[in-house]
Design an enzyme around this catalytic site. Structure first.
Site, PDB file in Angstrom:
ATOM      1  N   ASP A 103       0.810  -1.226   0.000  1.00 19.44           N
ATOM      2  CA  ASP A 103       0.000   0.000   0.000  1.00 19.44           C
ATOM      3  C   ASP A 103       0.843   1.275   0.000  1.00 19.44           C
ATOM      4  OD1 ASP A 103       0.814  -0.488   2.568  1.00 19.44           O
ATOM      5  OD2 ASP A 103      -1.098   0.028   3.516  1.00 19.44           O
ATOM      6  N   THR A 125       3.739  -8.125  -1.551  1.00 17.39           N
ATOM      7  CA  THR A 125       3.909  -8.056  -0.090  1.00 17.39           C
ATOM      8  C   THR A 125       3.527  -9.398   0.509  1.00 17.39           C
ATOM      9  OG1 THR A 125       3.007  -7.151   1.975  1.00 17.39           O
ATOM     10  CG2 THR A 125       1.611  -6.916   0.044  1.00 17.39           C
ATOM     11  N   ASP A 129      -2.497  -7.925   2.618  1.00 17.89           N
ATOM     12  CA  ASP A 129      -3.330  -6.936   3.319  1.00 17.89           C
ATOM     13  C   ASP A 129      -4.007  -5.951   2.374  1.00 17.89           C
ATOM     14  OD1 ASP A 129      -0.987  -5.736   2.526  1.00 17.89           O
ATOM     15  OD2 ASP A 129      -0.650  -4.654   4.403  1.00 17.89           O
TER      16      ASP A 129
HETATM   17  O1  F6P Z   1       5.096  -5.530   5.048  1.00 17.87           O
HETATM   18  C1  F6P Z   1       5.925  -6.617   5.206  1.00 17.87           C
HETATM   19  C2  F6P Z   1       6.471  -6.668   6.617  1.00 17.87           C
HETATM   20  O2  F6P Z   1       7.356  -7.760   6.725  1.00 17.87           O
HETATM   21  C3  F6P Z   1       5.414  -6.714   7.722  1.00 17.87           C
HETATM   22  O3  F6P Z   1       4.858  -7.994   7.876  1.00 17.87           O
HETATM   23  C4  F6P Z   1       6.211  -6.245   8.911  1.00 17.87           C
HETATM   24  O4  F6P Z   1       5.379  -5.699   9.901  1.00 17.87           O
HETATM   25  C5  F6P Z   1       7.087  -5.186   8.280  1.00 17.87           C
HETATM   26  O5  F6P Z   1       7.197  -5.501   6.909  1.00 17.87           O
HETATM   27  C6  F6P Z   1       8.467  -5.073   8.847  1.00 17.87           C
HETATM   28  O6  F6P Z   1       9.051  -3.971   8.258  1.00 17.87           O
HETATM   29  P1  F6P Z   1      10.617  -3.678   8.212  1.00 17.87           P
HETATM   30  O7  F6P Z   1      11.201  -4.463   7.098  1.00 17.87           O
HETATM   31  O8  F6P Z   1      10.713  -2.214   7.934  1.00 17.87           O
HETATM   32  O9  F6P Z   1      11.179  -4.073   9.537  1.00 17.87           O
END
Ligand code: F6P
Length: 319
Positions: A103, A125, A129
Site C-alpha cells: 500500500d 507483499t 493486506d
Molecule cells: O510488510 C511486510 C512486513 O514484513 C510486515 O509484515 C512487517 O510488519 C514489516 O514488513 C516489517 O518492516 P521492516 O522491514 O521495515 O522491519
C-alpha cells in the site's frame, strides 16, 4: 510508448524477481526499452536507473528478495521528492512506470500519477493486506515458510508437552496467521481483526488438556500484540510450560513458491499489456482465480477484512 520503467518498493517479498522478469521480457518482446530503477522511489529520485536486457533477468525467477533492491522512502512522500522523481522520469524518457509493492508503494504511485505518468501497480507483499486482491505476490511462499517452522516447533512442543506460541508477521492483517494456523493445525489463532482475551486462550488450553491434548500450538499475528506477555500469563494460569517463537524475517525471504512465480509472471505480463493499451493508474490483482485490474484510488479505498468463515472453520477444526 517506447520506454517503460520498473521498480520494487517497500518490504521485499518472494516472487518480486519473477514479476520483474515478466515485465522485462514482455517489454522486450513488444520492442520497448525497459529501464530498471534501483532501490525503489529512493533510487528513482537519485537517478539510479539502467537499461535492462534479457540477461539481467536470467536466473532470477527462483530467487527471493528483489534484484532491483528496495527501500521505504520518507522523502518521496514530500512534494519536493515527487518533483525530483518526475524530472528524473522525464530525463530518462520513461513514459510508463510499473511499481511492485504494497500500500505504501501504491500511495507513492498515486502521487506520481498526478503528473500524468501512466502507472501500473503489482501487489508485492507477504502480508496479503490489500482488499482489492485475493492474494499478493509473496504471501503463499510466506505461509509455506511459516508452516515449515510450525511443523518443527510442533515436534518440540509435543515432546515436552508444552504450549508453543508462534508470532508471525502481517502488520495489521491476520492472514498469515490464519492461513498458516489452519494449515498447521494450530489449537488457537489470534488475529488483530478479531478480539480475544488471555482468559479465553487459557480456558481453551485447559479444556484441551482435559481431553488429552499433549501440546498446544498458538499462532499469533504480530498485529494482535503482546506475545511475550501472553506466554507469561499462560504459564501462570495453566501451570504448563510455554514458549514464544517470534519468526521474524525468515518469513520474507526464500525461493518463491510455484503459485507466487506463476501469479507474478501473469501480472508482470498484464502490466506491460495495460501500459501498451494506454491504461493508467491501475492496480493488478487476482479475484476468484482471474487476473484483474482496478483503478488505484478505488482499490486503495477498499477496507481489507479477515475471512470470518475461515476463522470459524479454524475454530471448529482446532477442537
Ligand atoms: O510488510 C511486510 C512486513 O514484513 C510486515 O509484515 C512487517 O510488519 C514489516 O514488513 C516489517 O518492516 P521492516 O522491514 O521495515 O522491519
Amino acid at each position: 510508448m517506447k520506454t517503460i520503467g520498473v521498480l520494487t518498493s517497500g518490504g521485499d517479498s518472494p516472487g518480486m524477481n519473477a514479476a520483474i522478469r515478466a515485465v522485462v521480457r514482455t517489454g522486450l518482446d513488444k520492442h520497448l526499452r525497459v529501464m530498471g530503477i534501483e532501490r525503489g522511489f529512493t533510487g528513482l529520485m537519485d537517478g539510479e536507473i539502467f537499461q535492462m536486457e534479457r540477461f539481467n533477468v536470467a536466473d532470477i525467477i527462483q530467487r527471493g528478495g528483489t534484484v532491483l533492491r528496495t527501500s521505504r522512502s520518507a522523502e518521496f512522500m514530500t512534494e519536493e521528492g515527487q518533483n525530483k522523481a518526475y524530472n528524473i522520469l522525464k530525463a530518462y524518457g520513461i513514459e510508463g512506470l510499473i511499481v511492485i509493492g504494497g500500500d505504501g508503494t501504491f500511495r507513492g504511485a498515486l502521487a506520481l500519477a498526478k503528473y500524468g505518468i501512466p502507472i501500473i501497480g503489482l501487489p508485492g507483499t507477504i502480508d496479503n493486506d490489500l482488499a482489492y486482491t485475493d492474494y499478493t505476490i509473496g504471501f503463499d511462499t510466506c505461509v509455506n515458510t511459516v508452516l515449515d517452522a510450525i511443523n518443527k516447533i510442533r515436534d518440540t512442543a509435543t515432546s515436552h508437552e508444552r504450549v508453543s506460541v508462534v508470532e508471525v508477521m502481517g502488520r495489521h492483517c491476520g492472514d498469515i496467521a490464519l492461513f498458516s494456523g489452519i494449515a498447521g493445525g494450530a489449537e488457537c489463532i489470534l488475529v488483530p481483526e478479531i478480539g480475544y482475551t488471555k482468559e479465553d486462550v487459557c480456558r481453551k488450553i485447559l479444556e484441551g488438556k482435559q481431553r488429552g491434548k499433549r501440546h498446544n500450538l498458538i499462532v499469533i499475528a504480530e498485529g494482535a500484540g503482546g506475545t511475550v506477555d501472553l506466554v507469561k500469563y499462560i504459564q501462570e494460569v495453566t501451570g504448563l510450560e510455554a514458549r514464544a517463537t517470534i519468526l521474524g524475517y525468515i518469513q520474507r525471504g526464500g525461493s518463491p513458491s510455484a503459485m507466487d512465480r506463476l501469479m507474478a509472471s501473469k501480472m508482470g505480463y498484464k502490466a506491460v499489456d495495460l501500459l501498451l493499451k494506454g491504461k493508467s493508474s491501475r492496480l493488478i490483482g487476482i479475484k476468484h482465480n482471474k487476473i484483474i485490474d482496478e483503478d488505484v484510488q478505488e482499490a486503495m479505498s477498499l477496507v481489507k477484512r479477515i475471512d470470518e468463515k475461515l476463522y470459524e472453520i479454524a475454530d471448529v477444526l482446532s477442537y
